[in-house]
Design an enzyme around this catalytic site. Structure first.
Site, mmCIF file in Angstrom:
data_model
loop_
_atom_site.group_PDB
_atom_site.id
_atom_site.type_symbol
_atom_site.label_atom_id
_atom_site.label_comp_id
_atom_site.label_asym_id
_atom_site.label_seq_id
_atom_site.Cartn_x
_atom_site.Cartn_y
_atom_site.Cartn_z
ATOM 1 N N ILE A 18 44.747 39.596 44.164
ATOM 2 C CA ILE A 18 45.639 38.703 43.407
ATOM 3 C C ILE A 18 45.765 39.147 41.949
ATOM 4 O O ILE A 18 46.825 38.986 41.338
ATOM 5 C CB ILE A 18 45.184 37.217 43.519
ATOM 6 N N SER A 40 34.886 44.285 35.970
ATOM 7 C CA SER A 40 35.123 44.728 37.340
ATOM 8 C C SER A 40 33.996 45.629 37.781
ATOM 9 O O SER A 40 33.578 46.522 37.051
ATOM 10 C CB SER A 40 36.457 45.493 37.393
ATOM 11 N N ARG A 41 33.525 45.361 38.987
ATOM 12 C CA ARG A 41 32.463 46.208 39.539
ATOM 13 C C ARG A 41 33.052 47.470 40.134
ATOM 14 O O ARG A 41 32.364 48.422 40.410
ATOM 15 C CB ARG A 41 31.682 45.436 40.612
ATOM 16 N N LYS A 94 42.931 29.612 42.201
ATOM 17 C CA LYS A 94 42.676 28.555 43.170
ATOM 18 C C LYS A 94 41.822 29.108 44.303
ATOM 19 O O LYS A 94 41.941 30.302 44.581
ATOM 20 C CB LYS A 94 43.969 27.942 43.708
ATOM 21 N N ASP A 172 42.012 28.286 52.713
ATOM 22 C CA ASP A 172 42.384 29.115 51.549
ATOM 23 C C ASP A 172 43.902 29.087 51.362
ATOM 24 O O ASP A 172 44.375 28.779 50.262
ATOM 25 C CB ASP A 172 41.843 30.550 51.687
HETATM 26 P P1 NAP Z 1 39.697 39.932 46.761
HETATM 27 O O1 NAP Z 1 40.712 40.961 46.464
HETATM 28 O O2 NAP Z 1 38.935 40.004 48.037
HETATM 29 O O3 NAP Z 1 38.592 39.860 45.605
HETATM 30 C C1 NAP Z 1 38.924 39.750 44.251
HETATM 31 C C2 NAP Z 1 37.952 40.522 43.402
HETATM 32 O O4 NAP Z 1 36.828 39.711 43.098
HETATM 33 C C3 NAP Z 1 37.349 41.771 44.017
HETATM 34 O O5 NAP Z 1 38.230 42.852 43.989
HETATM 35 C C4 NAP Z 1 36.146 41.981 43.119
HETATM 36 O O6 NAP Z 1 36.589 42.539 41.888
HETATM 37 C C5 NAP Z 1 35.699 40.537 42.862
HETATM 38 N N1 NAP Z 1 34.650 40.158 43.793
HETATM 39 C C6 NAP Z 1 34.679 40.199 45.145
HETATM 40 N N2 NAP Z 1 33.501 39.799 45.657
HETATM 41 C C7 NAP Z 1 32.721 39.485 44.601
HETATM 42 C C8 NAP Z 1 31.381 39.050 44.470
HETATM 43 N N3 NAP Z 1 30.595 38.874 45.539
HETATM 44 N N4 NAP Z 1 30.908 38.821 43.232
HETATM 45 C C9 NAP Z 1 31.680 39.029 42.156
HETATM 46 N N5 NAP Z 1 32.952 39.481 42.226
HETATM 47 C C10 NAP Z 1 33.461 39.697 43.427
HETATM 48 O O7 NAP Z 1 40.320 38.464 46.660
HETATM 49 P P2 NAP Z 1 41.776 37.985 46.244
HETATM 50 O O8 NAP Z 1 42.653 38.015 47.437
HETATM 51 O O9 NAP Z 1 42.217 38.667 45.018
HETATM 52 O O10 NAP Z 1 41.453 36.435 45.971
HETATM 53 C C11 NAP Z 1 40.739 36.028 44.822
HETATM 54 C C12 NAP Z 1 41.076 34.565 44.539
HETATM 55 O O11 NAP Z 1 42.498 34.471 44.343
HETATM 56 C C13 NAP Z 1 40.748 33.626 45.710
HETATM 57 O O12 NAP Z 1 40.251 32.419 45.212
HETATM 58 C C14 NAP Z 1 42.090 33.424 46.404
HETATM 59 O O13 NAP Z 1 42.186 32.169 47.047
HETATM 60 C C15 NAP Z 1 43.042 33.510 45.212
HETATM 61 N N6 NAP Z 1 44.403 33.911 45.617
HETATM 62 C C16 NAP Z 1 44.600 35.003 46.406
HETATM 63 C C17 NAP Z 1 45.897 35.322 46.829
HETATM 64 C C18 NAP Z 1 46.191 36.537 47.674
HETATM 65 O O14 NAP Z 1 47.356 36.763 48.028
HETATM 66 N N7 NAP Z 1 45.221 37.368 48.013
HETATM 67 C C19 NAP Z 1 46.975 34.523 46.439
HETATM 68 C C20 NAP Z 1 46.734 33.458 45.585
HETATM 69 C C21 NAP Z 1 45.458 33.155 45.194
HETATM 70 P P3 NAP Z 1 35.912 43.800 41.182
HETATM 71 O O15 NAP Z 1 35.804 44.860 42.233
HETATM 72 O O16 NAP Z 1 36.895 44.121 40.128
HETATM 73 O O17 NAP Z 1 34.575 43.344 40.672
#
Ligand code: NAP
Length: 312
Positions: A18, A40-41, A94, A172
């Protein structure tokens, strides 16, 4: 873009799907903000200073006054609390947290430190949502039917956190529908029944059916399903005394009795960052927990069914 004294220097924490799809372009397109750092890790963003932890960022960069937390909800609380205690304005993706109480704590801490806390609900910024709220305000509402069916393999490939406790499973995306329903209905509703379908061996549901009731005999049903191949459905239908309003495509389109009146595909995150800039200027708090409370209630009241295992 040249930074001025009024520019809000912002950092993104958690540079994942996101952050890359929406936060980075929205920040780049808003002159009120400058992306000044990441935490970012996995490496962050080319050309932008990256830090290995939020505490390292907070110590090294007093100029960064705002922080967008874009990591999954289970890993957000401590980062949010530390950022607020360090006097930074905080935006939460969110859902705003893994529990209701932790977000209430963040609100108290943000008030004590006089900083902005913004719990975003991106679907509320979809083009049809505000017109729907305005149209429904003076209508008598009878029934609301939510159908939120998508293919988890398409939208969340390899995201383990989403199946873990606090990842919410099908809620979610489902919480986006609840964020719209709670924004457009003039009165509160409360959950009366919930059925949750857990794949064998998983800690989060793949499908859910919910029923709500509200003042004046309003009934709301919601069907969330992550097993929908083919066309994807994100619809909310509202039957009123004066016609049938439909929000489709996640709120991007609105029609009344079949006549389209709003169609606009992608303005949600631009709206989020406009709102965040306003909140920061006022040092204001915008946290509405209603969608998260409904999800918590669905888990609390939910009858659990075990369904066939799900493999990514
Ligand atoms: P994601 O790509 O799986 O994870 C987001 C980032 O969070 C990862 O790239 C990592 O960043 C960090 N992360 C992951 N696991 C972690 C851990 N155990 N501890 C600390 N940092 C961690 O997820 P996403 O889809 O972007 O979703 C993130 C949030 O945005 C959620 O709450 C989701 O509901 C919301 N969201 C997502 C979407 C969508 O389309 N995907 C849409 C709207 C809202 P680094 O590698 O940079 O550390």
């Amino acid at each position: 873009m040249t930074a001025t004294d009024a520019t809000i220097r912002i950092a993104i924490v958690g540079v994942g799907k996101i952050a890359r799809d929406q936060h980075l372009p929205s920040i780049a397109g808003n002159p009120d903000f400058e992306l000044s750092a990441t935490v970012s890790r996995s490496g962050g963003v080319e050309g932008v200073d990256n830090y290995g932890s939020i505490d390292a960022l907070l110590t090294a960069r007093p100029d960064v006054t705002a922080i967008a937390l874009c990591q999954p909800p289970q890993f957000r609380f401590e980062a949010a609390a530390n950022a607020i205690r360090a006097g930074r304005h905080v935006l939460l993706e969110k859902p705003p947290g893994a529990t209701v109480a932790e977000v209430e704590t963040l609100v108290r801490v943000a008030k004590a430190h006089d900083v902005t806390l913004f719990a975003t609900w991106h679907s509320r910024f979809a083009a049809g949502v505000e017109p729907a709220r305005a149209w429904l305000r003076d209508r008598s509402i009878r029934r609301v039917k939510v159908t939120w069916k998508e293919d988890v393999r398409r939208w969340h490939p390899g995201q383990d956190w989403i199946w873990q406790p606090g990842g919410l499973g099908v809620f979610d995306p489902g919480i986006n529908a609840l964020s719209i329903v709670t924004a457009i209905l003039p009165n509160d509703v409360h959950l009366v029944e919930s059925v949750l379908e857990f794949p064998r061996g998983r800690d989060a549901p793949i499908a859910a059916q919910l029923s709500f009731e509200g003042e004046g005999g309003v009934s709301v049903t919601a069907e969330f399903d992550w097993r929908q191949a083919g066309p994807q459905t994100w619809d909310i239908e509202v039957q009123t005394d004066a016609g049938r309003l439909v929000l489709s495509k996640g709120g991007a389109e609105m029609s009344i009795d079949g006549r389209a009146s709003v169609v606009d595909q992608d303005r949600e995150y631009a709206g989020i960052y406009r709102r965040f800039a306003d909140l920061v200027r006022q040092r204001a708090i915008d946290v509405d927990l209603a969608p998260l409370v409904h999800v918590a209630d669905a888990f609390m009241l939910g009858r659990r069914k075990t369904v066939e295992p799900f493999e990514d």
